[in-house]
Design a protein around this motif. Sequence first.
Motif, PDB file in Angstrom:
ATOM      1  N   TRP A  27       0.624  -1.247  -0.111  1.00 55.61           N
ATOM      2  CA  TRP A  27      -0.100   0.070  -0.047  1.00 55.61           C
ATOM      3  C   TRP A  27       0.689   1.290  -0.091  1.00 55.61           C
ATOM      4  O   TRP A  27       0.677   2.252  -0.652  1.00 55.61           O
ATOM      5  CB  TRP A  27      -1.016   0.048   1.310  1.00 55.61           C
ATOM      6  N   SER A  66       3.741   2.114  -0.967  1.00 53.91           N
ATOM      7  CA  SER A  66       4.683   2.264  -2.183  1.00 53.91           C
ATOM      8  C   SER A  66       3.960   3.500  -2.899  1.00 53.91           C
ATOM      9  O   SER A  66       4.622   3.969  -3.604  1.00 53.91           O
ATOM     10  CB  SER A  66       4.863   1.174  -2.846  1.00 53.91           C
ATOM     11  N   GLY A  67       2.744   3.605  -2.929  1.00 54.76           N
ATOM     12  CA  GLY A  67       1.773   4.441  -3.740  1.00 54.76           C
ATOM     13  C   GLY A  67       2.287   4.268  -5.346  1.00 54.76           C
ATOM     14  O   GLY A  67       2.255   5.019  -6.090  1.00 54.76           O
ATOM     15  N   LEU A  92       0.532  -2.251  -5.037  1.00 57.17           N
ATOM     16  CA  LEU A  92      -0.828  -2.556  -4.445  1.00 57.17           C
ATOM     17  C   LEU A  92      -1.697  -3.887  -4.687  1.00 57.17           C
ATOM     18  O   LEU A  92      -2.156  -4.463  -3.895  1.00 57.17           O
ATOM     19  CB  LEU A  92      -1.740  -1.135  -4.734  1.00 57.17           C
ATOM     20  N   LEU A 115      -2.757  -6.684  -2.031  1.00 58.03           N
ATOM     21  CA  LEU A 115      -4.032  -7.092  -2.260  1.00 58.03           C
ATOM     22  C   LEU A 115      -3.974  -8.760  -2.116  1.00 58.03           C
ATOM     23  O   LEU A 115      -4.841  -9.505  -1.409  1.00 58.03           O
ATOM     24  CB  LEU A 115      -4.741  -6.682  -3.209  1.00 58.03           C
TER      25      LEU A 115
END
Lengths: 482, 174
Positions: free
Chosen positions: A170, A172-173, A178, A182
Amino acid sequence: MSLSTAAYDIALSLPAGVTGLAPANDNPVADFSDTPWWVALIKAVGVFVYLLLSTLLVIWFERRVIGRMQQRPGPNRNGPFGLLQTLADGMKSMLKEDITPANADRIVYTTAPLIAATMAFVSFAIIPLGGTVSIFGHETPLQITDVPVAVLLVLAVASVGVYGIVLAGWSSGSTYPLLGGLRSTAQVISYEIAMGLSLVAIFLYSGSMSTSQIVAAQSSLWYILPAFFSFAVYVITMVGETNRLPFDLAEGEGELTGGFHTEYSAMRFAMFYLGEYVNMFTVSALATTMFLGGWQAPPFIAAIGDGALNGGWWGLLWFTIKLWMFMFFFVWLRGSLPRVRYDQFMRFGWRFLIPITLAWVVAVAFIRGAQLGFLGQGTFTIGGRELSVATVVIVSIVAVIALAAAWIWDDKRAEREAAAEFNPPEEIDPFEGGFPVPPLPGQRLREPSGLAVGSGAASREPVTSSVTSTLTSSPVKEETHG
Amino acid sequence: MTTRDLVFVVVGTITAVSALLAVTTRHVVHAALWLLVSLGSLAGCYLVLGQELVGLVQLLVYVGAIVVLVLFALMLTRAPIGPQSEISTPAWQRALAVVLGGATSALLAALLLPLLASAQVDLDRPETGTTQIAQAVFGTWVWPFELLSVLLLVALIGAFAVSRLVLHREGEAA
């Protein structure tokens, strides 16, 4: 009110009736009364060093063995047999630039690798590495600590460790991390359930969740035999839990360019690497403790010299050998299997592993109940061995149910395969769909007769018309698919 | 004040402060993370009180499953990095929340403190272990326990039903 008190009375009276048969209590057998704090500290540092050295070794081992499986030498330049390669890699990652993406949530981005690396070490505190030894005049078990619910600690710490991956993904942007985060969330939640359930059978057999008690209860029979199914489930889930091939969907370098650690570099990346390998050691150590008798010597060696090789510092040797067998298994899996597809992996976890492990736990509960005499005390004798009627009946019922289930399942599968079997027509027109299609095995090509041979307008007509008709109909088809 | 008291005060303060931060932060994901810290240190409180089973189960269930699910739902829908202004609530709602939260705490304190203030437990030799908890859950309290599991099952099926209903309506509209 009266119902509940009656139930309470039954619950109280049941254990009282069978204390002679059941393992006496759930408390650890390891005795820490002669362990001052500084001995515990020495043991903790010892375990830390043991794990770091093992990690250094196993990375080299993995690359060499994979190299051999793929018919290439593997790392062989730094030190004898390339043994110092991992050290060189570690130095390199310390000297590299440590990049933080501009979009990253900085605090969480830094914390995530720390969680992943430290949580991997914590669980090793309750793993018994050997028997009771003497350290500077103090008799102490070769284990940092033990509590009546020690195995739960491993599961709890593993569930905290997954935050390392989730938060890395999350914070790391960035999209690929992402997605990896997940995936790993879903993966670890679902495989942890099956893992916990597979261990329940061991709790039922040993009557305890303390690791030293479980090892002591396996002195005559390793639990891999009576709980063989649990062992199989545990081995599958431990690969899923450690994000290793074939279940490394959170990384998926082919699909997600590295997944959760795409944006990480230098020492923070090395932290994830370290965490992953220490985690492999932790789950393998738990498997050794739960199913393979822990630090106890293998049966024939244990008989040598009246158990002279079965205890004390010798335990460390047997434990390490068993641990490295699992390590080789991990490497072997990585060398042989491709990554599974994500939906197949999740379906396998939820629709196969969890229900069947639940059924297995119920079966084990019945078998244990019969062994402990809850279902009657009758016995009979076959070939000089006295067998309990209830145990034999329950085991045969379980076997019959398992066989029937396997039979029905096999039948269904055969039916499904028969239904799915598709017999291609003997001839194929390669341009039927508007674009060239190669023939399937055993199919004959129908020559596009009209065009090349030029046998007349009558034969040319259908070919062209079919092409135009498919051209006009293709957008409609696509719409229905989309 | 013994070491145990000191540790309990420290862990308890962390629990309370992170719980407050969870409801006051403007970062959606940070709120979930503060909730995580709060629930995790609550497990620490149980450990200090000598209840290893309760502490580890708290860690396993709340930290290992529930907050992970919350994060999962956030990431599936929207989990931006940085504060979000549109999730801030109006002032009267915040005031109401403070009043309600304070009132609940006061009620619980008024009820529990006189009831348990004089109770003495020897934490070095705890009398309630795994066996006692098992006997309580599956003996004395077995009916409430089973009723709760049925309640959870009904909630699960209800969630399924709701999601299917929504899908059905969308299908009809299209």
